[in-house]
Design a protein around this motif. Sequence first.
Motif, mmCIF file in Angstrom:
data_model
loop_
_atom_site.group_PDB
_atom_site.id
_atom_site.type_symbol
_atom_site.label_atom_id
_atom_site.label_comp_id
_atom_site.label_asym_id
_atom_site.label_seq_id
_atom_site.Cartn_x
_atom_site.Cartn_y
_atom_site.Cartn_z
ATOM 1 N N ALA A 60 0.840 -1.201 0.000
ATOM 2 C CA ALA A 60 0.000 0.000 0.000
ATOM 3 C C ALA A 60 0.872 1.248 0.000
ATOM 4 O O ALA A 60 0.625 2.205 -0.745
ATOM 5 C CB ALA A 60 -0.929 -0.011 1.218
ATOM 6 N N PHE A 61 1.910 1.233 0.835
ATOM 7 C CA PHE A 61 2.825 2.371 0.873
ATOM 8 C C PHE A 61 3.578 2.507 -0.445
ATOM 9 O O PHE A 61 3.744 3.618 -0.970
ATOM 10 C CB PHE A 61 3.802 2.210 2.036
ATOM 11 C CG PHE A 61 4.781 3.341 2.163
ATOM 12 C CD1 PHE A 61 4.366 4.594 2.594
ATOM 13 C CD2 PHE A 61 6.119 3.153 1.850
ATOM 14 C CE1 PHE A 61 5.272 5.638 2.707
ATOM 15 C CE2 PHE A 61 7.028 4.191 1.966
ATOM 16 C CZ PHE A 61 6.603 5.439 2.391
ATOM 17 N N ALA A 62 4.031 1.393 -1.003
ATOM 18 C CA ALA A 62 4.742 1.433 -2.281
ATOM 19 C C ALA A 62 3.871 2.034 -3.373
ATOM 20 O O ALA A 62 4.347 2.822 -4.204
ATOM 21 C CB ALA A 62 5.191 0.028 -2.679
ATOM 22 N N GLY A 63 2.592 1.681 -3.382
ATOM 23 C CA GLY A 63 1.699 2.241 -4.389
ATOM 24 C C GLY A 63 1.587 3.749 -4.273
ATOM 25 O O GLY A 63 1.574 4.471 -5.289
ATOM 26 N N ALA A 64 1.513 4.246 -3.022
ATOM 27 C CA ALA A 64 1.445 5.691 -2.829
ATOM 28 C C ALA A 64 2.728 6.364 -3.299
ATOM 29 O O ALA A 64 2.692 7.424 -3.942
ATOM 30 C CB ALA A 64 1.186 6.003 -1.356
ATOM 31 N N ALA A 73 12.860 3.746 -8.467
ATOM 32 C CA ALA A 73 12.314 2.424 -8.165
ATOM 33 C C ALA A 73 11.855 2.389 -6.711
ATOM 34 O O ALA A 73 12.376 3.117 -5.864
ATOM 35 C CB ALA A 73 13.362 1.351 -8.402
ATOM 36 N N VAL A 74 10.889 1.550 -6.430
ATOM 37 C CA VAL A 74 10.457 1.306 -5.054
ATOM 38 C C VAL A 74 10.700 -0.169 -4.757
ATOM 39 O O VAL A 74 10.152 -1.048 -5.432
ATOM 40 C CB VAL A 74 8.979 1.669 -4.836
ATOM 41 C CG1 VAL A 74 8.562 1.334 -3.408
ATOM 42 C CG2 VAL A 74 8.743 3.147 -5.121
ATOM 43 N N THR A 75 11.526 -0.409 -3.765
ATOM 44 C CA THR A 75 11.882 -1.777 -3.389
ATOM 45 C C THR A 75 11.215 -2.149 -2.078
ATOM 46 O O THR A 75 11.388 -1.448 -1.070
ATOM 47 C CB THR A 75 13.407 -1.927 -3.249
ATOM 48 O OG1 THR A 75 14.030 -1.649 -4.503
ATOM 49 C CG2 THR A 75 13.773 -3.341 -2.824
ATOM 50 N N GLY A 102 6.715 -0.688 -14.280
ATOM 51 C CA GLY A 102 7.773 -1.639 -13.922
ATOM 52 C C GLY A 102 8.750 -1.143 -12.888
ATOM 53 O O GLY A 102 9.853 -1.691 -12.774
ATOM 54 N N ARG A 103 8.372 -0.152 -12.070
ATOM 55 C CA ARG A 103 9.322 0.411 -11.103
ATOM 56 C C ARG A 103 9.287 -0.267 -9.738
ATOM 57 O O ARG A 103 10.038 0.122 -8.845
ATOM 58 C CB ARG A 103 9.070 1.914 -10.943
ATOM 59 C CG ARG A 103 9.429 2.728 -12.167
ATOM 60 C CD ARG A 103 9.362 4.223 -11.886
ATOM 61 N NE ARG A 103 7.994 4.720 -11.762
ATOM 62 C CZ ARG A 103 7.556 5.463 -10.759
ATOM 63 N NH1 ARG A 103 8.359 5.781 -9.749
ATOM 64 N NH2 ARG A 103 6.305 5.884 -10.730
ATOM 65 N N LEU A 104 8.422 -1.257 -9.557
ATOM 66 C CA LEU A 104 8.359 -1.963 -8.277
ATOM 67 C C LEU A 104 9.322 -3.145 -8.278
ATOM 68 O O LEU A 104 9.356 -3.936 -9.218
ATOM 69 C CB LEU A 104 6.938 -2.482 -8.027
ATOM 70 C CG LEU A 104 6.758 -3.292 -6.741
ATOM 71 C CD1 LEU A 104 6.863 -2.403 -5.507
ATOM 72 C CD2 LEU A 104 5.416 -4.025 -6.753
ATOM 73 N N GLU A 163 8.119 -7.921 -18.675
ATOM 74 C CA GLU A 163 8.406 -9.255 -19.198
ATOM 75 C C GLU A 163 9.771 -9.732 -18.712
ATOM 76 O O GLU A 163 10.722 -8.950 -18.664
ATOM 77 C CB GLU A 163 8.406 -9.226 -20.745
ATOM 78 C CG GLU A 163 7.053 -8.935 -21.358
ATOM 79 C CD GLU A 163 6.084 -10.093 -21.216
ATOM 80 O OE1 GLU A 163 6.516 -11.188 -20.782
ATOM 81 O OE2 GLU A 163 4.904 -9.907 -21.532
ATOM 82 N N PRO A 164 9.925 -11.015 -18.330
ATOM 83 C CA PRO A 164 8.864 -12.018 -18.318
ATOM 84 C C PRO A 164 7.913 -11.885 -17.134
ATOM 85 O O PRO A 164 6.837 -12.461 -17.131
ATOM 86 C CB PRO A 164 9.637 -13.339 -18.247
ATOM 87 C CG PRO A 164 10.884 -12.977 -17.508
ATOM 88 C CD PRO A 164 11.231 -11.589 -17.950
ATOM 89 N N HIS A 165 8.313 -11.102 -16.119
ATOM 90 C CA HIS A 165 7.454 -10.865 -14.960
ATOM 91 C C HIS A 165 8.062 -9.731 -14.149
ATOM 92 O O HIS A 165 9.238 -9.359 -14.341
ATOM 93 C CB HIS A 165 7.311 -12.126 -14.100
ATOM 94 C CG HIS A 165 8.623 -12.735 -13.665
ATOM 95 N ND1 HIS A 165 9.411 -12.170 -12.677
ATOM 96 C CD2 HIS A 165 9.294 -13.851 -14.086
ATOM 97 C CE1 HIS A 165 10.491 -12.904 -12.504
ATOM 98 N NE2 HIS A 165 10.454 -13.930 -13.339
ATOM 99 N N PRO A 166 7.311 -9.136 -13.224
ATOM 100 C CA PRO A 166 7.870 -8.093 -12.366
ATOM 101 C C PRO A 166 9.111 -8.588 -11.632
ATOM 102 O O PRO A 166 9.238 -9.778 -11.317
ATOM 103 C CB PRO A 166 6.730 -7.787 -11.390
ATOM 104 C CG PRO A 166 5.494 -8.162 -12.129
ATOM 105 C CD PRO A 166 5.871 -9.356 -12.952
ATOM 106 N N LEU A 167 10.018 -7.657 -11.357
ATOM 107 C CA LEU A 167 11.282 -8.043 -10.736
ATOM 108 C C LEU A 167 11.031 -8.613 -9.346
ATOM 109 O O LEU A 167 10.503 -7.927 -8.466
ATOM 110 C CB LEU A 167 12.220 -6.838 -10.662
ATOM 111 C CG LEU A 167 13.653 -7.107 -10.189
ATOM 112 C CD1 LEU A 167 14.288 -8.256 -10.963
ATOM 113 C CD2 LEU A 167 14.493 -5.847 -10.318
#
Length: 323
Positions: A60-64, A73-75, A102-104, A163-167
């Motif tokens: 939730a915090f990462a989305g904000a 990027a948000v890790t 794709g920044r998550l 692709e191929p999927h989120p990190l």
Amino acid sequence: MPVTVVRFNLVAPGATPAELGVRYRTALEMAAYADECGVTTVQTEEHHGAENNWLPSPFAFAGAVLGATRRLAVTVSAVIGPLHDPLRLAEDIAVLDLLSGGRLVTVAGIGYRPEEYARAGVDWKRRGRLQDELLDTLLKAWTGEEFTYRGRTVRVTPRPATEPHPLLLVGGSSEAAARRAARLGLPFFPSAHLPELEAYYKERLVEYGTQGWTMMPAAETPLLHIAEDPDRAWAEYGRHFLHEARTYASWQSHEIRSAVRSAAGSVQELRDEGVYRILTPDECVQQGLDSLVLHPLAGGMPTAEGWRGLRLFCENVLPRLSG
């Protein structure tokens, strides 16, 4: 240029809901400012039921944060995998991947606090198997195709953009975590500078016939605060760092290895130890660190002081790192 990180866990012992609301909004404002200045990453994490209000809901915090920024990027480092419903987590990450372009970045660990498992009604002894199931489910879910999950056929939508999927990285400090990452062909995130574990992971990649890579903390990865007068800052704000350090240390058994683990029992011991460092801008540049992790709201740090430190870093340190 070094990697630059601003870390938020929103710890604030004794804070009221109104005070916490101010800190959460301040964190978003800080993230937006750091993004404009060229900071690489915002890092956040997950813990549950902590008396000092440690952040329990990292996505939730990462989305904000992703909504308040454009480039960084948000890790999430780390999500406690076995405490999450695999299908729902696959959906949440897919949505954030689409929203952010794709920044998550998600680091999946299994945690080290049995009380968090008890609170969630999850069997601590099954954490390895649950983590295996979670990772396998995420990878299958993100294909957008039907697959078998707990005896039934399911499909997860929407598909993520990346692709191929989120990190997705596997975090941990054990050989079991390294084997898990290698078997699935996922990158490995050791929780400390552990070259021998990195070597073990690479051996398992060969054994399993998979490909992967390691994102490992540098030998020195201190948590930083920037101040014109470090002596004054330690005297006035060192207790906030000590509170966080002692809380974190109290949760970890001797088998757990962490890049930011402290054994300090006093502010002076913490300062001498070097896990937390308060530096002038010049001192920060002279450290020559490969990774600079700012912690502007550490342990309940007043927001005004957090802002002073972050601005000093972005205005007086960051331009000199890129030059």
